[in-house]
Design a protein around this motif. Structure first.
Motif, short mmCIF file in Angstrom:
data_model
loop_
_atom_site.label_atom_id
_atom_site.label_comp_id
_atom_site.label_asym_id
_atom_site.label_seq_id
_atom_site.Cartn_x
_atom_site.Cartn_y
_atom_site.Cartn_z
N HIS A 165 15.27 -33.76 84.89
CA HIS A 165 14.69 -35.08 85.17
C HIS A 165 13.25 -34.85 85.59
CE1 HIS A 165 18.21 -37.71 84.91
NE2 HIS A 165 18.91 -36.74 85.48
N CYS A 170 18.94 -30.57 87.23
CA CYS A 170 20.32 -30.96 87.55
C CYS A 170 21.26 -29.92 86.94
CB CYS A 170 20.66 -32.34 86.99
SG CYS A 170 19.70 -33.68 87.71
N ARG A 186 21.66 -38.28 95.72
CA ARG A 186 22.95 -38.78 95.26
C ARG A 186 22.81 -39.84 94.17
NH1 ARG A 186 27.20 -37.31 98.43
NH2 ARG A 186 26.70 -36.39 100.45
N ARG A 187 21.68 -40.53 94.14
CA ARG A 187 21.52 -41.59 93.15
C ARG A 187 21.58 -41.02 91.73
NH1 ARG A 187 16.63 -45.56 94.19
NH2 ARG A 187 17.93 -45.82 96.07
N VAL A 188 20.98 -39.86 91.53
CA VAL A 188 21.02 -39.23 90.21
C VAL A 188 22.45 -38.83 89.85
CG1 VAL A 188 20.19 -37.28 88.82
CG2 VAL A 188 18.65 -38.40 90.46
N GLN A 190 25.31 -40.10 91.05
CA GLN A 190 26.14 -41.28 90.83
C GLN A 190 25.84 -41.94 89.49
OE1 GLN A 190 28.74 -42.13 92.56
NE2 GLN A 190 28.36 -40.46 94.02
N LYS A 191 24.59 -41.88 89.05
CA LYS A 191 24.24 -42.45 87.75
C LYS A 191 24.94 -41.69 86.63
CE LYS A 191 20.32 -43.43 84.72
NZ LYS A 191 18.83 -43.36 84.56
N ASP A 192 24.91 -40.36 86.70
CA ASP A 192 25.57 -39.55 85.67
C ASP A 192 27.08 -39.75 85.69
OD1 ASP A 192 23.22 -38.50 84.68
OD2 ASP A 192 23.25 -36.75 86.02
N THR A 194 28.73 -42.32 86.80
CA THR A 194 29.05 -43.68 86.34
C THR A 194 29.09 -43.75 84.82
OG1 THR A 194 28.07 -44.65 88.33
CG2 THR A 194 28.35 -46.09 86.42
N LEU A 195 28.12 -43.10 84.17
CA LEU A 195 28.12 -43.06 82.71
C LEU A 195 29.31 -42.28 82.18
CD1 LEU A 195 24.31 -42.42 82.08
CD2 LEU A 195 25.57 -44.56 81.77
N ARG A 198 32.68 -44.20 82.01
CA ARG A 198 32.90 -45.09 80.88
C ARG A 198 33.72 -44.42 79.78
NH1 ARG A 198 26.76 -47.61 80.20
NH2 ARG A 198 26.63 -48.56 82.29
#
Length: 507
Positions: A165, A170, A186-188, A190-192, A194-195, A198
Motif C-alpha cells: 500500500h 502488508c 487495523r483499518r487496512v 479489516q478492509k481486506d 471484509t473483501l 464476500r
C-alpha cells in the motif's frame, strides 16, 4: 445448516457401483477446548470415509501447503519494526466451499431422511471433510481469492503473501484454514478481511493464538510460548511435583537390545517434547533429538531422562521465543526490513553419533536479537576431522542464511543485502572459508560445500570467529555444563512478555 447454505450435495438415484464410487458417511463427535484447555463446546461433524478413495479416479492432488515456522517467526520480527497490527482469522466450514475435482457420490448421512423416494444417494457438488482432496482444493480456491485482492505470492513459500500500500507492506500467512494478517493499522486489515468475507465465511480477532501457540504482545515485543501444552503434558505424565532442574539433559540415552518394555509410553512422551522444541524451545532441541534417536527401541533410562526433560520444561514454561523491536531506521517499510540484518551461528560435535559416528551440526539464525531459525541434526557425510565437521555445519548455516535473504527479497523486492555475518568457533574453518585461502587439498570442499565457498567469494557471507563459551549454537550439538547452559540460554529464549515472574529468574 452449513451443508444447506453452501449446497454441498443434491439427491439422486443410486448409480451403477461399477462406474461410480459411493462414499460412506459417518458422524464424528468432539469436545472443543478454549484457549486455556477447558471444554468450550460440543461439536458434531458429518464427514466422508475417504480412506477408500483411489488416486486418479476419485481424487488427484492432495497436497495442502502450510506456512513454514521460520517465515511466520520472521513476520513476527518484522511486525514491531513496522508498527504493524496483527489479526488472526479462521475460515468457517472451510472445505465445504471448495469444488470437487472428481465425480463423487455419498451415502445418506446417519439420521437424514431423503426427500426423494427409492434408493437415494447424494451427488457431491463440493468437497466435504474426510475426502483426501478437500484441503488441497480449498487452498487453491483461497489462493485465487487472495490474488484477486492484490496479494502476491512469495517465491520462497506458497503460504506467504505480500501486498504493498504505497510505501507500506502488508503480509499474510495461511495455514490451510487458519491465517494471520500483518499490516500498519487495523483499518487496512479489516478492509481486506471484509473483501475476503464476500467470498468465504471467516472469523477474525487480534492474534493471540496460532496453531496451538500462545502469542503475547506489548508495544515493542512479541513472544511465542506453549505453556498450556507443557502444563497438559506435565499433568499427563505426572511430573508436576518434581524437583526443579536447570538443564535439559545430563546423560545421553542409549538404545536397548531386544524388545523394550517402555516403548509406547516413551514414544508418546517424545512426541509431546518434539512439538515443544520445534515450536518455541530451541534450548531443548539437542536433548529431544537424542531421545528421538532411541524412539524405536528405547533403553530403560530413556523414560526417566524424558521425564526429567519434561520437568525442566515445566519449571521453565514461562520461557518463550521473544522478538524485540530493534529500532532500525528507514524511509519506508521496505528500507526498515532491509536493515534487519540476519546473523548466523554454527557449531558441530565431531563424531557425536554413537551408532555410525556421524557428526552433529548446530545452526542458529538471528535477526538482531531475535532468534528465527535453528536446527540440530546429524550430518549426512561422515567427517574425518573437526575441521571438516565444522565446515559442513558452516555450509548448512550458510544455505539457511541465503534462504533468509531470499525471503526478505520476496517481501521488499529490493536488491539482496551482502556482508551477512556467519560466526563459528573453529579458527581453521573460518580462515579457509575466506576468499583466497583455498589450497589444492580443499578443492573437494569447493565441490561438496559450494554454497559456503561461493557465498564468501561473492561477498554475500563474511565469516567471523567467536569463542566457544560465547557461541549459542553450542547448545544444539552436545551436553553442556550447567554454568555454560545458563549463560547461553538467554540468547535463545527469554521470559514471555505475558508473565511477570519466571522460576529460571530465581535461580
Amino acid at each position: 445448516e452449513n451443508f444447506s447454505d453452501v449446497k454441498v450435495w443434491e439427491e439422486c438415484m443410486r448409480p451403477d457401483a461399477r462406474r461410480v464410487r459411493i462414499l460412506p458417511m459417518a458422524e464424528v463427535h468432539d469436545v472443543k477446548l478454549d484457549k486455556e484447555g477447558r471444554p468450550h463446546k460440543r461439536k458434531c461433524r458429518t464427514r466422508g470415509k475417504g480412506f477408500g478413495q483411489s488416486k486418479g479416479i476419485d481424487h488427484h492432488d492432495t497436497h495442502a501447503p502450510v506456512i513454514d515456522p521460520e517465515i511466520f517467526r520472521l513476520c513476527l520480527v518484522v511486525a514491531p519494526e513496522l508498527d504493524s497490527s496483527v489479526e488472526q482469522f479462521d475460515f468457517t466450514a472451510a472445505f465445504l466451499t471448495a469444488d470437487s475435482d472428481a465425480e463423487m457420490h455419498a451415502e445418506m448421512p446417519p439420521g437424514c431422511q431423503p426427500k426423494m423416494k427409492g434408493d437415494v444417494v447424494l451427488r457431491l457438488r463440493k468437497c466435504i471433510c474426510g475426502m483426501k482432496q478437500s484441503a488441497a482444493r480449498f487452498c487453491k480456491r483461497v489462493s485465487k481469492d487472495l490474488e484477486q485482492l492484490g496479494f502476491r505470492r512469495s517465491e520462497s513459500s506458497r503460504c506467504s503473501l505480500v501486498k504493498h500500500h504505497g510505501s507500506d507492506v502488508c503480509l499474510l500467512t495461511s495455514h490451510v484454514d487458519d491465517g494471520a494478517h500483518f499490516a500498519r493499522g487495523r483499518r487496512v486489515i479489516q478492509k481486506d478481511l471484509t473483501l475476503l468475507r464476500r467470498k468465504c465465511r471467516l472469523e477474525s480477532e487480534t492474534l493471540n493464538w496460532h496453531i496451538g501457540l500462545r502469542i503475547s504482545r506489548t508495544k515493542d515485543t512479541i513472544s511465542i510460548s506453549c505453556d498450556s501444552h507443557i502444563d497438559a503434558c506435565a499433568k499427563r505424565f505426572g511430573v508436576e511435583g518434581g524437583a526443579m532442574v536447570h538443564t535439559p539433559i545430563e546423560k545421553i540415552p542409549t538404545k536397548e537390545a531386544g524388545t523394550s518394555s517402555c516403548t509406547a509410553e516413551c514414544m508418546e512422551l517424545i512426541g509431546c517434547l518434539i512439538h515443544v522444541s520445534n515450536a518455541c524451545r530451541p534450548d531443548t532441541s539437542h536433548a529431544v533429538g537424542m531421545l528421538a534417536s532411541c524412539t524405536i527401541n528405547p533403553g530403560q533410562e530413556s523414560l526417566p531422562i524424558g521425564r526429567r526433560l519434561l520437568g525442566c520444561l515445566f519449571h521453565s514454561r514461562e520461557r518463550a521465543l521473544t522478538f524485540h523491536r530493534q529500532g532500525v531506521k528507514g524511509g519506508s517499510d521496505g528500507d526498515r526490513i532491509d536493515n534487519l540484518l540476519p546473523e548466523g551461528f554454527h557449531d558441530s560435535d565431531f563424531a557425536g553419533g554413537v551408532d555410525k559416528r556421524h557428526s552433529r551440526s548446530g545452526c542458529l539464525i538471528h535477526f538482531g536479537s531475535s532468534l528465527v531459525w535453528w536446527t540440530g541434526e546429524l550430518q549426512s557425510l561422515i567427517a574425518q576431522s573437526v575441521f571438516e565437521a565444522e565446515t559442513i555445519a558452516a555450509n548448512r548455516c550458510c544455505k539457511a542464511l541465503l534462504f533468509a535473504r531470499k525471503i526478505l527479497f520476496d517481501i521488499t523486492g529490493h536488491p539482496l543485502r551482502k556482508d551477512v555475518p556467519l560466526h563459528g568457533d573453529n579458527e581453521k574453518s573460518v580462515e579457509c572459508a575466506q576468499p583466497g585461502n583455498h589450497g589444492k587439498r580443499s578443492k573437494r570442499f569447493d565441490v561438496r560445500l559450494h554454497h559456503l565457498h561461493q557465498g564468501c567469494n561473492d561477498g554475500i557471507i563474511t565469516t567471523h570467529h567467536i569463542k566457544t563459551d560465547k557461541n549459542p549454537a553450542d547448545l544444539l550439538t552436545g551436553v553442556v555444563k550447567k554454568n555454560i547452559f545458563l549463560s547461553l540460554v538467554d540468547k535463545l529464549v527469554s521470559v514471555s512478555v505475558s508473565k511477570v515472574h519466571s522460576l529460571f529468574v530465581h535461580v
